[in-house]
Design a protein around this motif. Structure first.
Motif, mmCIF file in Angstrom:
data_model
loop_
_atom_site.group_PDB
_atom_site.id
_atom_site.type_symbol
_atom_site.label_atom_id
_atom_site.label_comp_id
_atom_site.label_asym_id
_atom_site.label_seq_id
_atom_site.Cartn_x
_atom_site.Cartn_y
_atom_site.Cartn_z
ATOM 1 N N ALA A 89 0.829 -1.206 0.000
ATOM 2 C CA ALA A 89 0.000 0.000 0.000
ATOM 3 C C ALA A 89 0.862 1.255 0.000
ATOM 4 N N VAL A 90 1.931 1.239 0.781
ATOM 5 C CA VAL A 90 2.828 2.396 0.833
ATOM 6 C C VAL A 90 3.520 2.588 -0.515
ATOM 7 N N ALA A 91 4.015 1.494 -1.100
ATOM 8 C CA ALA A 91 4.690 1.592 -2.400
ATOM 9 C C ALA A 91 3.753 2.164 -3.450
ATOM 10 N N ALA A 92 2.499 1.701 -3.450
ATOM 11 C CA ALA A 92 1.537 2.185 -4.432
ATOM 12 C C ALA A 92 1.255 3.667 -4.228
ATOM 13 N N THR A 93 1.120 4.084 -2.975
ATOM 14 C CA THR A 93 0.826 5.487 -2.676
ATOM 15 C C THR A 93 1.988 6.391 -3.073
ATOM 16 N N ILE A 94 3.197 5.993 -2.722
ATOM 17 C CA ILE A 94 4.370 6.803 -3.058
ATOM 18 C C ILE A 94 4.559 6.884 -4.566
ATOM 19 N N ASP A 95 4.185 5.820 -5.266
ATOM 20 C CA ASP A 95 4.326 5.817 -6.717
ATOM 21 C C ASP A 95 3.459 6.885 -7.377
ATOM 22 N N MET A 96 2.402 7.325 -6.683
ATOM 23 C CA MET A 96 1.524 8.352 -7.257
ATOM 24 C C MET A 96 2.044 9.768 -7.040
ATOM 25 N N LEU A 97 3.060 9.942 -6.204
ATOM 26 C CA LEU A 97 3.593 11.283 -5.970
ATOM 27 C C LEU A 97 4.323 11.750 -7.223
ATOM 28 N N PRO A 98 3.994 12.933 -7.724
ATOM 29 C CA PRO A 98 4.536 13.348 -9.019
ATOM 30 C C PRO A 98 5.960 13.882 -8.920
ATOM 31 N N PRO A 99 6.938 13.200 -9.511
ATOM 32 C CA PRO A 99 8.304 13.730 -9.520
ATOM 33 C C PRO A 99 8.446 14.832 -10.557
ATOM 34 N N ASP A 100 9.394 15.740 -10.314
ATOM 35 C CA ASP A 100 9.731 16.754 -11.310
ATOM 36 C C ASP A 100 11.227 17.010 -11.221
ATOM 37 N N ASP A 101 11.693 18.089 -11.841
ATOM 38 C CA ASP A 101 13.132 18.333 -11.848
ATOM 39 C C ASP A 101 13.633 18.964 -10.553
ATOM 40 N N ILE A 102 12.731 19.269 -9.613
ATOM 41 C CA ILE A 102 13.114 19.858 -8.327
ATOM 42 C C ILE A 102 12.937 18.863 -7.185
ATOM 43 N N VAL A 103 11.814 18.158 -7.171
ATOM 44 C CA VAL A 103 11.549 17.159 -6.128
ATOM 45 C C VAL A 103 11.353 15.807 -6.804
ATOM 46 N N PHE A 104 12.124 14.794 -6.367
ATOM 47 C CA PHE A 104 12.057 13.492 -7.021
ATOM 48 C C PHE A 104 12.578 12.425 -6.064
ATOM 49 N N ASP A 105 12.579 11.189 -6.520
ATOM 50 C CA ASP A 105 13.087 10.055 -5.737
ATOM 51 C C ASP A 105 12.379 9.940 -4.381
ATOM 52 N N TYR A 106 11.042 9.982 -4.409
ATOM 53 C CA TYR A 106 10.283 9.727 -3.188
ATOM 54 C C TYR A 106 10.541 8.300 -2.730
ATOM 55 N N ARG A 107 10.746 8.112 -1.416
ATOM 56 C CA ARG A 107 11.068 6.774 -0.927
ATOM 57 C C ARG A 107 10.633 6.620 0.532
#
Length: 200
Positions: free
Chosen positions: A36-54
């Motif tokens: 569930a956590v992996a699926a939720t984090i996968d929806m966070l939108p990366p961009d050129d300023i904020v990325f690599d949510y983990r």
């Protein structure tokens, strides 16, 4: 790109220690919580300023000391050139109710990856309820007697809490960053709310 990010998240989850407080036969299991956590984090939108949510830590626990099961997790990200504080969050997931909109895509059929994510959340039966920002480098997470305890280290130069922030008018903004050093912050959960109950 989404598959690559999801794969990285799942690899990170596999490396996390299996030290949740879940008991045999309880729901959700720690493995389900990780999905569930992996699926939720996968929806966070990366961009050129904020990325690599983990994810950093994941726990399955009694949220209120009265038997309300939930998922508690922390996650962070990487930033580059951001003038705001880096995402660095404590999150509580709670059980989905029948027809709960948290388990439904707002645009079903438009984004296949989102449809798959929401399907996972419905299968596990849990979704994000509430979150708060933690202003330091995350070092520990536990839930004891319904109290959520987060350990972190505050630093003078840290992207998790920008001390030099200014207002839109260019005036110095009062800093809410804690003093440098290790901290233990305690929270109590009620539906839709995390209340900090003590300092260090």
């Amino acid at each position: 790109m989404t598959r690559i990010v999801m794969g990285r998240v799942l690899l990170l989850l596999a490396a996390l220690p299996a030290t949740g407080t879940v008991l045999a036969g309880d729901r959700p299991t720690l493995d389900a919580a990780r999905r569930a956590v992996a699926a939720t984090i996968d929806m966070l939108p990366p961009d050129d300023i904020v990325f690599d949510y983990r994810p950093v830590d994941i726990r399955v626990a009694d949220l209120d000391g009265a038997g309300t099961r939930g998922i508690v997790y922390t996650y962070t990200a990487t930033t580059s050139g951001s003038t705001g504080s880096r995402p660095n969050e404590l999150v509580v997931m709670t059980a989905l109710r029948p027809g709960d909109r948290r388990g439904q895509s707002p645009y079903p059929g438009n984004v296949p990856s989102d449809d798959r994510t929401f399907a996972i959340l419905r299968e596990v039966g849990y979704a994000d309820d509430v979150s708060v920002h933690i202003p330091g480098e995350l070092t520990g997470l536990e839930v004891v007697g319904g109290e959520i305890r987060v350990r972190f280290e505050s630093r003078l130069e840290s992207p998790t809490c920008q001390r030099a922030a200014v207002t839109a008018g260019g005036e110095p903004r009062a800093s809410d960053c804690p003093p440098p050093g290790p901290h233990l912050w305690r929270y109590r959960w009620t539906p839709g709310q995390l209340t900090r109950v003590a300092r260090d």
